[in-house]
Design a protein around this motif. Structure first.
Motif, short mmCIF file in Angstrom:
data_model
loop_
_atom_site.label_atom_id
_atom_site.label_comp_id
_atom_site.label_asym_id
_atom_site.label_seq_id
_atom_site.Cartn_x
_atom_site.Cartn_y
_atom_site.Cartn_z
N SER A 113 0.83 -1.20 0.00
CA SER A 113 0.00 0.00 0.00
C SER A 113 0.87 1.25 0.00
CB SER A 113 -0.92 -0.03 1.23
OG SER A 113 -1.72 1.11 1.25
N GLU A 114 1.35 1.61 -1.21
CA GLU A 114 2.16 2.82 -1.32
C GLU A 114 1.27 4.06 -1.36
OE1 GLU A 114 4.81 2.67 -4.61
OE2 GLU A 114 5.60 0.72 -4.04
N ASP A 115 0.07 3.90 -1.95
CA ASP A 115 -0.81 5.05 -2.08
C ASP A 115 -2.03 4.89 -1.17
OD1 ASP A 115 -2.45 4.12 -5.19
OD2 ASP A 115 -1.88 2.94 -3.45
N ALA A 116 -1.82 4.42 0.05
CA ALA A 116 -2.93 4.17 0.98
C ALA A 116 -3.68 5.46 1.30
CB ALA A 116 -2.41 3.52 2.25
N GLY A 117 -3.02 6.60 1.25
CA GLY A 117 -3.66 7.85 1.58
C GLY A 117 -4.70 8.27 0.55
N THR A 118 -4.68 7.71 -0.65
CA THR A 118 -5.64 8.09 -1.69
C THR A 118 -6.81 7.14 -1.76
OG1 THR A 118 -4.45 6.82 -3.37
CG2 THR A 118 -3.81 9.14 -3.08
N ASP A 119 -6.87 6.16 -0.92
CA ASP A 119 -7.97 5.20 -0.93
C ASP A 119 -9.21 5.86 -0.31
OD1 ASP A 119 -9.62 3.03 -0.93
OD2 ASP A 119 -8.29 1.73 0.25
N ASP A 120 -10.27 6.03 -1.11
CA ASP A 120 -11.49 6.68 -0.64
C ASP A 120 -12.14 5.90 0.48
OD1 ASP A 120 -11.23 8.75 -2.45
OD2 ASP A 120 -12.34 7.67 -4.01
N ALA A 121 -12.12 4.56 0.40
CA ALA A 121 -12.75 3.74 1.44
C ALA A 121 -12.05 3.94 2.77
CB ALA A 121 -12.73 2.27 1.04
N VAL A 122 -10.75 4.08 2.75
CA VAL A 122 -10.00 4.27 3.99
C VAL A 122 -10.35 5.63 4.58
CG1 VAL A 122 -7.69 4.60 4.95
CG2 VAL A 122 -8.13 2.72 3.36
N GLU A 123 -10.43 6.66 3.72
CA GLU A 123 -10.72 8.00 4.21
C GLU A 123 -12.13 8.08 4.78
OE1 GLU A 123 -9.91 10.80 1.14
OE2 GLU A 123 -7.82 10.21 0.99
N SER A 124 -13.08 7.39 4.15
CA SER A 124 -14.46 7.48 4.61
C SER A 124 -14.68 6.70 5.90
CB SER A 124 -15.41 6.96 3.52
OG SER A 124 -15.21 5.57 3.31
N GLU A 125 -13.76 5.83 6.27
CA GLU A 125 -13.90 5.06 7.50
C GLU A 125 -13.13 5.70 8.64
OE1 GLU A 125 -14.33 0.79 5.20
OE2 GLU A 125 -12.76 1.07 6.65
N GLY A 126 -13.01 6.96 8.63
CA GLY A 126 -12.37 7.64 9.75
C GLY A 126 -10.88 7.88 9.54
N GLY A 127 -10.36 7.68 8.32
CA GLY A 127 -8.98 8.00 8.04
C GLY A 127 -7.98 6.98 8.53
N THR A 128 -8.41 5.81 8.95
CA THR A 128 -7.44 4.81 9.40
C THR A 128 -6.80 4.15 8.20
OG1 THR A 128 -9.12 3.09 9.50
CG2 THR A 128 -8.69 4.32 11.54
N GLU A 129 -5.50 3.99 8.27
CA GLU A 129 -4.77 3.36 7.18
C GLU A 129 -4.56 1.89 7.52
OE1 GLU A 129 -1.26 5.27 5.82
OE2 GLU A 129 -2.09 7.26 6.11
N PRO A 130 -4.49 1.03 6.50
CA PRO A 130 -4.22 -0.38 6.77
C PRO A 130 -2.84 -0.54 7.39
CG PRO A 130 -4.25 0.04 4.40
CD PRO A 130 -4.63 1.32 5.09
N GLU A 131 -2.69 -1.61 8.17
CA GLU A 131 -1.40 -1.86 8.80
C GLU A 131 -0.36 -2.12 7.74
OE1 GLU A 131 -1.37 -4.71 11.94
OE2 GLU A 131 -3.37 -4.13 12.59
N PRO A 132 0.86 -1.62 7.91
CA PRO A 132 1.90 -1.83 6.91
C PRO A 132 2.26 -3.32 6.82
CG PRO A 132 2.82 -0.80 8.86
CD PRO A 132 1.35 -0.84 9.04
N VAL A 133 2.58 -3.75 5.60
CA VAL A 133 3.00 -5.13 5.39
C VAL A 133 4.40 -5.29 5.97
CG1 VAL A 133 3.50 -6.88 3.65
CG2 VAL A 133 1.60 -5.29 3.31
N GLU A 134 4.54 -6.28 6.83
CA GLU A 134 5.82 -6.50 7.49
C GLU A 134 6.77 -7.22 6.55
OE1 GLU A 134 7.45 -9.06 11.23
OE2 GLU A 134 5.55 -8.01 11.48
N GLU A 135 7.97 -6.68 6.39
CA GLU A 135 9.01 -7.30 5.57
C GLU A 135 9.44 -8.59 6.26
OE1 GLU A 135 10.71 -6.42 2.70
OE2 GLU A 135 9.21 -4.87 2.36
N VAL A 136 9.56 -9.66 5.48
CA VAL A 136 10.00 -10.94 6.02
C VAL A 136 11.47 -11.10 5.70
CG1 VAL A 136 9.67 -13.43 5.95
CG2 VAL A 136 7.71 -11.91 5.72
N ASN A 137 12.25 -11.39 6.72
CA ASN A 137 13.69 -11.60 6.56
C ASN A 137 13.91 -12.91 5.79
OD1 ASN A 137 16.42 -12.15 6.86
ND2 ASN A 137 16.47 -11.47 8.99
N PRO A 138 14.63 -12.89 4.67
CA PRO A 138 14.84 -14.12 3.90
C PRO A 138 15.62 -15.18 4.67
CG PRO A 138 16.17 -12.34 3.02
CD PRO A 138 15.28 -11.74 4.05
#
Length: 138
Positions: free
Chosen positions: A30-55
């Motif tokens: 989610s690089e452009d999570a701030g432009t997601d209309d559904a996220v903004e309409s639900e109180g501005g909460t952004e989805p949790e960042p995807v955790e990088e997995v150590n290879p």
């Protein structure tokens, strides 16, 4: 316990029906999570960042991506291969390189991959096993 000692083998290897089903698409980062209309309409909460997995923490591929192939080898060669893979290669990967969760499928895949990169050595070994000189005699 089930009467069939191999009853759970299909589940472990996956049935033929599931192999035809496409893999679910991974959720895009989610690089452009701030432009997601559904996220903004639900109180501005952004989805949790995807955790990088150590290879170093997980295998290179999942078991269900593999296929089972029979290889016919002499018992002594198979025993030596298993010893080298387990006691040398796996130990070096875990101790010297800090890998965790090294799987046999990962080790076997790497070993066969190395062999495919050196077909000339396979030719030489077969000739050696048969006692044939490297010079081609017709």
């Amino acid at each position: 316990m089930s009467e069939d000692p191999f009853g759970d083998l299909d589940a472990a290897m996956g049935s033929g029906e599931s192999a035809a089903d496409p893999e679910p698409e991974p959720e895009p980062a989610s690089e452009d999570a701030g432009t997601d209309d559904a996220v903004e309409s639900e109180g501005g909460t952004e989805p949790e960042p995807v955790e990088e997995v150590n290879p170093r923490e997980r295998p290179a591929f999942e078991f269900d991506e593999t296929v089972h192939k029979a290889l016919y080898v002499l018992e002594a060669v198979a025993d030596e291969f298993d010893d080298i893979i387990t006691y040398d290669v796996e130990r070096d990967l875990t101790r010297d390189h800090g890998l965790k969760g090294v799987t046999k499928s990962e080790l076997h895949n790497a070993a066969l991959d190395v062999a495919t990169e050196h077909p000339e050595e396979i030719v030489e070994r077969v000739l050696e096993q048969r006692g044939v000189d490297e010079e081609r005699s017709e």
